[in-house]
Design an enzyme around this catalytic site. Structure first.
Site, mmCIF file in Angstrom:
data_model
loop_
_atom_site.group_PDB
_atom_site.id
_atom_site.type_symbol
_atom_site.label_atom_id
_atom_site.label_comp_id
_atom_site.label_asym_id
_atom_site.label_seq_id
_atom_site.Cartn_x
_atom_site.Cartn_y
_atom_site.Cartn_z
ATOM 1 N N ASP A 49 79.308 -6.280 -4.505
ATOM 2 C CA ASP A 49 79.889 -6.782 -5.753
ATOM 3 C C ASP A 49 79.504 -5.896 -6.933
ATOM 4 O O ASP A 49 78.351 -5.469 -7.029
ATOM 5 C CB ASP A 49 79.383 -8.210 -5.992
ATOM 6 C CG ASP A 49 80.283 -8.990 -6.936
ATOM 7 O OD1 ASP A 49 81.347 -8.473 -7.311
ATOM 8 O OD2 ASP A 49 79.904 -10.116 -7.304
ATOM 9 N N HIS A 52 85.676 2.203 -7.481
ATOM 10 C CA HIS A 52 85.945 2.163 -6.033
ATOM 11 C C HIS A 52 85.339 3.382 -5.340
ATOM 12 O O HIS A 52 84.722 3.259 -4.278
ATOM 13 C CB HIS A 52 87.447 2.134 -5.782
ATOM 14 C CG HIS A 52 88.111 0.867 -6.215
ATOM 15 N ND1 HIS A 52 87.650 -0.384 -5.854
ATOM 16 C CD2 HIS A 52 89.217 0.640 -6.975
ATOM 17 C CE1 HIS A 52 88.440 -1.310 -6.385
ATOM 18 N NE2 HIS A 52 89.389 -0.705 -7.064
ATOM 19 N N LEU A 85 75.316 1.998 15.891
ATOM 20 C CA LEU A 85 75.486 1.016 14.819
ATOM 21 C C LEU A 85 76.888 0.441 14.903
ATOM 22 O O LEU A 85 77.847 1.184 15.133
ATOM 23 C CB LEU A 85 75.267 1.673 13.448
ATOM 24 C CG LEU A 85 75.645 0.839 12.223
ATOM 25 C CD1 LEU A 85 74.667 -0.335 12.045
ATOM 26 C CD2 LEU A 85 75.649 1.700 10.960
#
Length: 305
Positions: A81, A98, A192
């Site tokens: 956020d 972004h 991962l």
């Protein structure tokens, strides 16, 4: 990977009639793409100089001082956020936020791979984001699609498996095609697992699980009495991973809520709320969150003698 889940930007989409808004959006989009291409990079791609390097065994074993390998979480979830506020605070355009968010996520992915964290789930685009203006949604999903394409080779080289969860019914066909390709190419990677939640919400996840179970009852596959937590867990979207329950949830930007994210899965998750906006979180913030996690006692409803 693109962090799409950001607060409303300073650009007011309702101030302009549709024609003017379309022209502004296209101008901004073209300027943004030209800016990236002039630097020899694609959307969300670092230059060769800053590209994520392949993990090595030595790097994987190296932890910052104070972190104990036996206490590292297996699964970390992140609500990324603050990209919009970060850009606004710096007098930049929303797309600059972004891009900074992409860089921040890349760093966390790299650290997870080096430090032995096995699953990283990030909230990219929620079902609630569909109420935003169509032009904004189209732009964000286009960024996500291009970023998946550009990051695929790097993630595959680093043995990262990518999984996308959420309601895909509203996603563009071109994006769905890229998602299918990315998941297929990386499905056997083991270092991962990066789970990206797009068109996702915790309520949606529980609802679709209930519908799936109800259909199985209707079809005579199971009896009502057989419904239990294990069965529900099998129907949740996080059934794509061996470790569906996050050990640690991190939320940046100072907000103190989980915002309809992984509601079932967060039942016993440790929560960490950081004041930094997502692009500023980085290595230092991640270490602080992990240190906090390792200092907690997890009892899961029990009591230690």
């Amino acid at each position: 990977m693109l962090s799409l889940r950001v607060p409303p930007t300073s650009f007011n989409f309702r101030r302009f009639h549709p024609g003017a808004l379309e022209r502004k959006w296209r101008l901004g989009r073209d300027s943004l793409f030209n800016f990236w291409h002039s630097r020899g990079t694609g959307l969300g791609v670092r230059s060769v100089r800053s590209e994520m390097a392949p993990f090595t065994a030595a790097e994987e074993e190296t932890l910052p001082e104070g972190l104990q390998p036996e206490l590292m979480p297996k699964h970390v979830a992140v609500i990324m956020d603050g990209n919009g506020r970060w850009a606004k605070n710096k007098g930049l355009q929303p797309w600059d936020g972004h891009r900074a968010g992409v860089e921040a996520l890349r760093e966390i992915v790299e650290l997870c791979g080096k430090w032995g964290i096995q699953v990283l789930t990030v909230f990219a685009f929620s079902t609630d984001n569909w109420i935003r203006p169509k032009i904004e949604i189209d732009f964000l999903l286009s960024l996500f699609e291009r970023t998946l394409k550009s990051e695929l080779d790097t993630l595959a080289k680093n043995n990262v498996r990518i999984s996308i969860i959420g309601d895909s019914s509203k996603l563009p066909k071109s994006l769905l095609k890229v998602i299918n390709e990315v998941e297929e190419v990386t499905k056997n990677n083991t270092r991962l697992q990066l789970i990206v939640a797009v068109g996702y919400s915790g309520k949606y996840d529980v609802l679709q699980a209930c519908r799936g179970i109800a259909q199985r009852v209707k079809d005579g596959e199971i009896e009502v009495e057989e419904i239990d937590e294990r069965l529900i867990e099998q129907e949740l979207e996080t059934n794509c991973t061996e470790f569906p329950y996050p050990d640690l949830l991190i939320r940046t930007s100072g907000e103190l809520r989980v915002s309809n994210f992984l509601l079932w899965q967060l039942a016993y998750t440790e929560l960490f709320f950081a004041q930094e906006l997502w692009p500023d979180f980085g290595r230092t913030g991640f270490i602080e969150a992990l240190m906090s996690f390792q200092q907690r006692q997890r009892r899961f409803g029990g009591r230690k003698s």
